[in-house]
Design an enzyme around this catalytic site. Structure first.
Site, PDB file in Angstrom:
ATOM      1  CE  LYS A  38      44.014  40.622  37.424  1.00  0.00           C
ATOM      2  NZ  LYS A  38      44.352  40.157  38.774  1.00  0.00           N
ATOM      3  NE  ARG A 136      48.977  40.707  44.267  1.00  0.00           N
ATOM      4  CZ  ARG A 136      48.397  40.198  43.178  1.00  0.00           C
ATOM      5  NH1 ARG A 136      49.144  39.859  42.140  1.00  0.00           N
ATOM      6  NH2 ARG A 136      47.103  40.044  43.100  1.00  0.00           N
ATOM      7  CE1 TYR A 264      65.375  48.726  10.829  1.00  0.00           C
ATOM      8  CE2 TYR A 264      63.696  47.772  12.269  1.00  0.00           C
ATOM      9  CZ  TYR A 264      64.093  48.749  11.363  1.00  0.00           C
ATOM     10  OH  TYR A 264      63.225  49.736  11.002  1.00  0.00           O
ATOM     11  CG  MET A 314      57.372  49.865  16.634  1.00  0.00           C
ATOM     12  SD  MET A 314      57.511  51.647  16.526  1.00  0.00           S
ATOM     13  CE  MET A 314      59.149  51.916  17.195  1.00  0.00           C
TER      14      MET A 314
HETATM   15  C1  LIG Z   1      43.896  38.781  38.965  1.00  0.00           C
HETATM   16  C2  LIG Z   1      43.307  38.270  40.190  1.00  0.00           C
HETATM   17  C3  LIG Z   1      42.443  37.161  40.168  1.00  0.00           C
HETATM   18  C4  LIG Z   1      42.196  36.326  38.938  1.00  0.00           C
HETATM   19  O1  LIG Z   1      43.177  35.314  38.845  1.00  0.00           O
HETATM   20  P1  LIG Z   1      43.172  34.242  37.651  1.00  0.00           P
HETATM   21  O2  LIG Z   1      44.373  33.413  37.906  1.00  0.00           O
HETATM   22  O3  LIG Z   1      43.295  35.038  36.402  1.00  0.00           O
HETATM   23  O4  LIG Z   1      41.888  33.517  37.738  1.00  0.00           O
HETATM   24  C5  LIG Z   1      41.803  36.815  41.349  1.00  0.00           C
HETATM   25  N1  LIG Z   1      42.039  37.499  42.503  1.00  0.00           N
HETATM   26  C6  LIG Z   1      42.887  38.549  42.555  1.00  0.00           C
HETATM   27  C7  LIG Z   1      43.108  39.242  43.853  1.00  0.00           C
HETATM   28  C8  LIG Z   1      43.561  38.956  41.417  1.00  0.00           C
HETATM   29  O5  LIG Z   1      44.414  39.983  41.486  1.00  0.00           O
END
Ligand SMILES: *Cc1c(COP(=O)(O)O)cnc(C)c1O
Length: 371
Positions: A38, A136, A264, A314
């Site tokens: 991701k 979550r 700045y 920036m």
């Molecule tokens: C991002 C995520 C992971 C990966 O976690 P890491 O700590 O980066 O290994 C695993 N499971 C879910 C549901 C996640 O959102």
């Protein structure tokens, strides 16, 4: 060592392979490996990383959003892809691109069933998530029976996996809480086995869960940060190698005198007779945010630390190089092997995840791989 005349994020695919092999070595041979790609593979390059992980033998990939999965499919990734947070607006596209949604609520479950029934799919793979304490996404344990009733009535979808997520797997001070999450997951597993018509895969652990809780690997583990080189656990860190290095170059050097200011709002004032200030082409638009300014962050030039002086601009930072020898064109390291993104981010109360995923797309990704 390659030299570049611009800021680049150098990504070492051999390091990725090494991290993957180390994580695999912590698993039993039958345990499947889901690689989390991701957020553009944690700020690197989702397509290149996913291709490499497929070659290395990852069983599954996961992305956060449907659009991230679509990009992988459009670039030829064939591995099964779990979409962790497919939003209702986009979830229909999962079917068009063979992406496997996480169904985490009755709303997502019912909506997806409506879609699959319209499309007459057969045993479309879906994943069911339970909340065991992170609060979550996810169903709660008491929902198992209602979920199974819904699933058992349809052959449009098939629950390929049932999973949950740990809240503090890296933190052994929270071990009691994590063991409680594991216990709750075990209880969910029992209920699922009793009520689901097919036996899904079960999975719980992220990277630090893999390392700290080998008893909780179940059928599959999900690793993100470990693949990119961070264990979150000091005693394990020597087995990992950060895959991304943010490198830049000295654009210009100024000699300033007592009372002169830098940047700045004149946030830095020269207090000694004379100082040497180097200008580096990377700024807050690139992911080096303003909290790193005014001495909180530093860069490494010719093996020596040069603190950031004044405010981060920036597109540019200025660093103090009075005490070291350097010239325009010299290579500058912001993070990589030393310091790591973890070390640098700690200085501003952040974490490796945040720093590496913040590196803007305008920074060129450069890949190294030795065969
Ligand atoms: C991002 C995520 C992971 C990966 O976690 P890491 O700590 O980066 O290994 C695993 N499971 C879910 C549901 C996640 O959102």
């Amino acid at each position: 060592m390659a030299t570049y005349h611009q800021t680049v994020l150098e990504i070492n695919l051999n390091a990725l392979a090494q991290n993957f092999q180390y994580l695999k070595s912590r698993l039993q041979s039958k345990t499947r490996f889901l690689a989390v790609v991701k957020a553009n593979a944690y700020g690197s390059d989702a397509i290149k990383i996913a291709k490499k992980l497929e070659k290395l033998g990852a069983d599954y990939l996961a992305v956060a959003y449907t659009d991230e999965g679509i990009i992988l499919r459009e670039n030829g990734i064939k591995a099964p892809i779990l979409v962790l947070h497919p939003q209702i607006e986009n979830i229909d596209k999962c079917i068009d691109y063979s992406l496997e949604p996480n169904l985490y609520s009755f709303a997502t479950l019912r909506y997806f069933l409506k879609l699959t029934s319209k499309k007459n799919t057969v045993n479309y793979p879906v994943h069911i998530k339970f909340n065991t304490g992170l609060n979550r996404l996810g169903f709660v344990e008491e929902d198992v029976f209602a979920v199974s009733e819904i699933l058992n009535k349809t052959s449009n979808v098939q629950p390929i996996s049932v999973f949950s997520h740990l809240a503090a797997s890296e933190d052994l001070d929270e071990k009691k809480f994590t063991l409680q999450q594991i216990k709750r997951f075990n209880s969910i597993i029992e209920k699922v086995k009793e009520t689901f018509q097919v036996k899904p895969l079960f999975h719980l652990c992220n990277t630090s869960g893999i390392l700290n809780y080998p008893e909780a690997h179940y059928d599959m583990v999900r690793s993100g940060i470990g693949l990119y080189g961070f264990s979150n656990i000091p005693s394990f860190q020597k087995n990992f190698c950060p895959i991304a290095s943010l490198k830049s170059v000295v654009s210009q050097i100024h000699t300033i005198s007592k009372g002169d200011s830098v940047g700045y709002n004149r946030a830095y004032i020269c207090k000694s007779e004379s100082e040497k200030i180097a200008v580096i082409p990377v700024g807050h638009a690139d992911g080096i945010n303003r909290t790193y300014g005014n001495g909180n962050g530093w860069v490494t030039i010719n093996g020596k630390k040069a603190p950031i002086v004044g405010n981060v601009c920036m597109d540019i930072i200025m660093v103090n190089t009075t005490h070291l020898s350097c010239k325009e064109g010299d290579e500058v390291l912001l993070f990589g092997k030393n310091p790591t993104a973890e070390t640098l981010s700690e200085k501003v109360q952040s974490i490796s995840y945040e720093l590496i995923t913040s590196i803007s797309p305008r920074i060129k990704r450069v890949f190294i791989e030795k065969s």
